[in-house]
Scaffold this active site. Structure first.
Site, PDB file in Angstrom:
ATOM      1  N   HIS A 367       0.673  -1.096  -0.136  1.00  0.00           N
ATOM      2  CA  HIS A 367       0.379   0.329   0.094  1.00  0.00           C
ATOM      3  C   HIS A 367       0.838   1.393   0.235  1.00  0.00           C
ATOM      4  O   HIS A 367       0.602   2.642  -0.934  1.00  0.00           O
ATOM      5  CB  HIS A 367      -0.437   0.258   1.002  1.00  0.00           C
ATOM      6  CG  HIS A 367      -1.832  -1.079   2.216  1.00  0.00           C
ATOM      7  ND1 HIS A 367      -2.474  -1.516   3.024  1.00  0.00           N
ATOM      8  CD2 HIS A 367      -1.739  -2.430   0.639  1.00  0.00           C
ATOM      9  CE1 HIS A 367      -2.430  -2.743   2.616  1.00  0.00           C
ATOM     10  NE2 HIS A 367      -2.679  -3.127   1.349  1.00  0.00           N
ATOM     11  N   ARG A 474      -8.715   2.057 -10.495  1.00  0.00           N
ATOM     12  CA  ARG A 474      -8.382   0.448  -9.838  1.00  0.00           C
ATOM     13  C   ARG A 474      -8.874   1.079  -8.568  1.00  0.00           C
ATOM     14  O   ARG A 474      -7.900   1.340  -7.740  1.00  0.00           O
ATOM     15  CB  ARG A 474      -6.723   0.447  -9.560  1.00  0.00           C
ATOM     16  CG  ARG A 474      -5.948   0.482 -10.311  1.00  0.00           C
ATOM     17  CD  ARG A 474      -4.461   0.044 -10.635  1.00  0.00           C
ATOM     18  NE  ARG A 474      -3.549  -1.178 -11.510  1.00  0.00           N
ATOM     19  CZ  ARG A 474      -2.753  -0.215 -12.296  1.00  0.00           C
ATOM     20  NH1 ARG A 474      -2.534   0.926 -12.560  1.00  0.00           N
ATOM     21  NH2 ARG A 474      -2.553  -0.739 -13.150  1.00  0.00           N
ATOM     22  N   ARG A 510     -12.754   0.764 -13.158  1.00  0.00           N
ATOM     23  CA  ARG A 510     -12.579  -0.901 -13.116  1.00  0.00           C
ATOM     24  C   ARG A 510     -13.321  -1.809 -11.828  1.00  0.00           C
ATOM     25  O   ARG A 510     -13.270  -0.412 -10.009  1.00  0.00           O
ATOM     26  CB  ARG A 510     -11.325  -1.248 -12.818  1.00  0.00           C
ATOM     27  CG  ARG A 510     -11.287  -2.988 -13.211  1.00  0.00           C
ATOM     28  CD  ARG A 510      -9.570  -3.390 -13.319  1.00  0.00           C
ATOM     29  NE  ARG A 510      -8.466  -2.751 -12.606  1.00  0.00           N
ATOM     30  CZ  ARG A 510      -7.658  -3.050 -12.412  1.00  0.00           C
ATOM     31  NH1 ARG A 510      -6.883  -3.722 -13.474  1.00  0.00           N
ATOM     32  NH2 ARG A 510      -6.338  -2.830 -11.299  1.00  0.00           N
ATOM     33  N   ASP A 634      -1.061  -8.090 -17.391  1.00  0.00           N
ATOM     34  CA  ASP A 634      -1.442  -9.922 -16.827  1.00  0.00           C
ATOM     35  C   ASP A 634      -1.468 -10.951 -18.061  1.00  0.00           C
ATOM     36  O   ASP A 634      -0.972 -11.772 -18.020  1.00  0.00           O
ATOM     37  CB  ASP A 634      -2.584  -9.771 -16.120  1.00  0.00           C
ATOM     38  CG  ASP A 634      -2.909  -9.356 -14.438  1.00  0.00           C
ATOM     39  OD1 ASP A 634      -1.778  -9.830 -14.025  1.00  0.00           O
ATOM     40  OD2 ASP A 634      -3.821  -8.979 -14.111  1.00  0.00           O
ATOM     41  N   CYS A 681      -4.070  -0.593 -21.054  1.00  0.00           N
ATOM     42  CA  CYS A 681      -3.889   0.183 -19.915  1.00  0.00           C
ATOM     43  C   CYS A 681      -2.833  -0.127 -18.761  1.00  0.00           C
ATOM     44  O   CYS A 681      -2.699   0.105 -17.825  1.00  0.00           O
ATOM     45  CB  CYS A 681      -5.369   0.047 -18.968  1.00  0.00           C
ATOM     46  SG  CYS A 681      -5.881  -1.141 -18.680  1.00  0.00           S
TER      47      CYS A 681
HETATM   48  C1  PEP Z   1      -2.506  -5.220 -16.636  1.00  0.00           C
HETATM   49  O1  PEP Z   1      -2.854  -6.338 -15.857  1.00  0.00           O
HETATM   50  O2  PEP Z   1      -2.276  -4.955 -17.291  1.00  0.00           O
HETATM   51  C2  PEP Z   1      -3.240  -4.119 -15.021  1.00  0.00           C
HETATM   52  C3  PEP Z   1      -3.562  -2.792 -15.631  1.00  0.00           C
HETATM   53  O3  PEP Z   1      -3.892  -4.299 -14.413  1.00  0.00           O
HETATM   54  P1  PEP Z   1      -3.344  -4.792 -12.842  1.00  0.00           P
HETATM   55  O4  PEP Z   1      -1.621  -4.369 -13.160  1.00  0.00           O
HETATM   56  O5  PEP Z   1      -4.163  -3.996 -12.622  1.00  0.00           O
HETATM   57  O6  PEP Z   1      -3.068  -6.017 -12.662  1.00  0.00           O
HETATM   58 MG    MG Z   2      -5.058  -7.286 -13.842  1.00  0.00          MG
END
Ligand code: PEP
Ligand code: MG
Length: 756
Positions: A367, A474, A510, A634, A681
């Site tokens: 955090h 987020r 999101r 991801d 993103c």
């Molecule tokens: C991603 O996975 O690219 C994304 C934008 O989400 P996070 O980084 O929050 O998992």
């Molecule tokens: Mg992600």
């Protein structure tokens, strides 16, 4: 050596008198060693001090050849003195010359002495020197004598730390305490900060070392100990332990230590030897810290750090300071140094005075790091030893690019970094000038540059960066920095604040993406998983706990009454998940309209493309949603089977490789075919070279950290996009095994003078 009744109390009293006298530092040291020798009935007493070049220099002696002072020296680890310093452990020998480490220094004339007692001079777990007594006869020193010598060593450590001896150093022979140290850690946030150390938990400086009345002092110690125990019990009994961000296990460890008989006995012993309660805590803590240095078991080391924190609490208790006293006077270029701290604690500091953050612990997704990133603070984590090596006010440099920290830097390092900071500032100025320029390529193609956000502190960046909107909000960050599930009102308040701040610019919210590495300490029911990244997280979790999703959707609907709402689902694996989420959303819409709530003017539902299964159902996906956004962080992790948090393999595979770019292109094409907007993103969007690649394969909207908008726009303004698209088309059609796309992109950029 005869039994002495004078004991450490008398010695300490004499030392106190000497410390108060106006003496030259050398004379003070000479008198101290003489006094110790007399008091302990030793023929020799010598003090060696550790220099920055790792030599222990003889600073004072009674009994050895006085001509050898400042000349005799031993390397760290060499001889008995070097061994004591290196191990931070005392040596008590009846025949020193028989010890395998014994090294004879001819200039000292020490060959006639047999028995030897040496203790490290310690401060905050660091060895600053070695104090030795010697006798001709072969004898073993008693435990109480060792204890007395350790106590005196502590007084000397204070003298060294307060800079009393700095005047005795020769040029180039600085004390180790002032040594420049460079430490490696992990970069948690970019940027370079120059400034001065502010210890988040200021080390309590014990100035009053000697007690007047041991019994009274023991009583003070006991009172402080019992109120410490009470306060820990109190914290433990509160239901909201997690709310304070303190893990129960840590508190339980505190409780165990606070009741530890051995600790209390050692404290009392030090007080009986003449120290104040504060000085006793510091002495025992320092001994423990020194021992901790040699522990390899990470669990035990962690527990010892807990113990360290506890001792600090006790010190504050004794000195009547609140547990959360911030540094009283914050320099205007403060660099916070902490073992760890809560996200909210960081926000308590005035942002305009902070230049950087150094954490001994911390993880890139913790955090505090999320908040540090949000407020643009250069941050380096996992810097072992940072707290004990730093003193308040020390000069320090945080290099968030290389993941390095330079403590008390030498002049040339400081100059190099000042130049680096000036260079960065010039670049930032350039980006600010670009802010109001439309994001259009050199050949006239308009591109949407959006920013990622997650907390209210991010919002000013929307105007400052010139972003076209928020491409990824987020929402889980609010949950992560809170100490309990944010209530619907708190959620609504934040979302409304975001939409208001966006002032008509689009915002994509999101739904909470928790699970995996984003854990909420207060969320019961999440079990340890073998593969959390592939586990119960994001949309999987919210569909199983619809109450969570329902509350969030309600807050979002209410906050965006009369305006557009864009909602996006994370980690979608199959299309049916979108339908299930839509059901929940529709039900909320019906519920709110029944109660005549002001509803959004339009509601767009999108999905993130993060799980490879979607790649083989892109047409179905496009018809199930209003828009998609590629979560390249991801998606890359799953496509390449490469854990995004694993630094060992972090750079192993290049996201700008042909297979990954072909796949990203396919998603953009599917969107175009179905006439559904596609953005990206993940972190890929934020680096000029990869942003360029994305534009070259057809992306026209990308969302990134606010600090990246400037560099990406600078690239875009010089980019002939048509030409790049053709070049990428050819490059991606080539044999992937023989193509280096990154090199092609660099080549293209240099041909067209594009700043990357
Ligand atoms: C991603 O996975 O690219 C994304 C934008 O989400 P996070 O980084 O929050 O998992
Ligand atoms: Mg992600």
């Amino acid at each position: 050596m005869r039994e002495t009744t004078a004991g450490p109390r008398v010695l300490l009293r004499r030392l106190r008198e000497m410390m108060a006298e106006a003496l030259e530092p050398q004379e003070r040291l000479d008198r101290i060693v003489r006094e110790i020798a007399q008091n302990m009935v030793a023929e020799v007493c010598s003090l060696y001090i550790l220099r920055a070049d790792s030599f222990l220099e003889l600073y004072a002696t009674e009994g050895l050849n006085p001509g050898s002072v400042h000349l005799a020296q031993l390397r760290l680890g060499q001889g008995l003195v070097g061994t004591i310093a290196a191990s931070a452990r005392a040596l008590n020998l009846s025949d020193a010359q028989k010890h395998p480490a014994f090294a004879y220094l001819p200039e000292t004339g020490e060959e006639i002495y047999h028995s030897f007692l040496g203790v490290p001079v310690l401060r905050a777990g660091r060895t600053l020197g070695v104090l030795v007594v010697q006798n001709r006869t072969k004898r073993h020193y008693r435990d109480d004598e060792m204890e007395a010598l350790e106590t005196v060593a502590m007084v000397i450590a204070e003298m060294i730390a307060t800079g009393d001896l700095a005047r005795l150093t020769r040029p180039g022979m600085e004390l180790d305490l002032r040594r420049s140290v460079s430490m490696d850690g992990l970069s948690f946030n970019e940027g370079v900060g120059l400034g001065h150390v502010v210890l988040h938990e200021p080390r309590v400086v014990v100035t009053n070392l000697f007690n007047e009345d041991s019994d009274q002092e023991i009583e003070r110690l006991e009172v402080a100990l019992s109120s410490l125990r009470l306060s820990i019990d109190d914290m433990l009994s509160r239901r909201d332990v997690a709310f304070e961000g303190e893990h129960r296990a840590v508190l339980e460890a505190y409780r165990m230590f606070a009741n530890d008989r051995g600790w209390v006995r050692r404290l009392e012993e030090a007080v009986r030897n003449g120290l104040t309660a504060e000085a006793a805590v510091e002495k025992v803590q320092s001994d423990m810290r020194a021992r901790m240095l040699h522990m390899t078991d990470p669990y035990l080391r962690e527990r010892m750090s807990d113990f360290d924190d506890l001792a600090n609490r006790l010190l504050r208790q004794l000195m009547g300071r609140g547990p959360d006293a911030l540094a009283e006077v914050l320099p205007k270029d403060a660099i916070l140094v902490a073992r760890n701290m809560g996200a909210a604690e960081l926000l308590d500091y005035p942002r305009q005075k902070l230049r950087g953050l150094v954490l001994e612990d911390g993880a890139p997704t913790s955090h505090i790091v999320i908040v540090a990133r949000a407020i643009g603070l250069p941050t380096v984590g996992q810097v072992k030893g940072a707290v004990s090596l730093s003193e308040n006010g020390d000069a320090i440099i945080v290099d968030g690019e290389e993941g390095q920290v330079h403590l008390r830097p030498q002049a040339d390092i400081e100059a190099a970094y000042s130049e680096k900071v000036r260079f960065r500032a010039r670049r930032q100025q350039l980006y600010r000038e670009l802010r109001d320029r439309p994001p259009v390529s050199k050949d006239g193609v308009a591109v949407e540059l959006l920013m990622n956000a997650g907390l209210a502190v991010d919002l000013p960046q929307l105007a400052q960066s010139g972003a076209a909107g928020i491409g990824l909000f987020r929402t889980e960050l609010q949950f992560m920095v809170a100490s309990t599930f944010p209530r619907v009102e708190a959620q609504e308040r934040l979302y409304r604040e975001v939409i208001d701040a966006a002032d008509g610019k689009p915002v994509t919210f999101r739904t909470i993406d928790i699970g995996g590495d984003k854990v909420l300490p207060y969320f019961k029911g999440v079990q340890q998983e073998e593969n959390p990244a592939l586990g119960w997280r994001a949309i999987r979790l919210t569909l199983d706990r619809p109450g969570l999703l329902r509350t969030q959707v309600r807050a979002l609907l209410k906050a965006s009454g009369g305006r557009e709402l864009k909602l996006m689902l994370p980690m979608v694996t199959e299309i049916s998940e979108i339908a299930k989420a839509r059901d929940i959303i529709d039900r909320e819409v019906r519920h709110l309209s029944r109660f005549a709530h002001h509803l959004p003017t339009s509601l767009k539902l999108g999905a993130m493309v993060e799980v490879p299964s979607l790649l083989w159902q892109l047409d179905e996906l496009m018809s199930a949603v209003d828009f998609v956004s590629v979560g390249s962080n991801d998606l890359f992790q799953f496509v390449m089977a490469t854990d995004r948090g694993n630094t060992r393999i972090a750079d192993r595979f290049d996201p700008l490789c042909a297979p990954f770019l072909r796949l990203l292109r396919q998603i953009a094409e599917a969107g175009r075919k179905a006439d559904k907007p596609v953005t990206l993103c993940g972190e890929l969007a934020g680096r000029p070279i990869s942003a360029m690649a994305l534009l070259g394969i057809g992306y026209r909207a990308i969302s990134m950290a606010p600090a990246s908008i400037g560099p990406v726009k600078a690239m875009l303004c010089e980019l002939p996009l048509e030409a790049l698209s053709e070049r990428m088309e050819i490059a991606l059609a080539k044999n992937a095994a023989k193509t280096d796309i990154r090199a092609e992109l660099r080549q293209f950029a240099s041909e067209h003078d594009i700043p990357l």
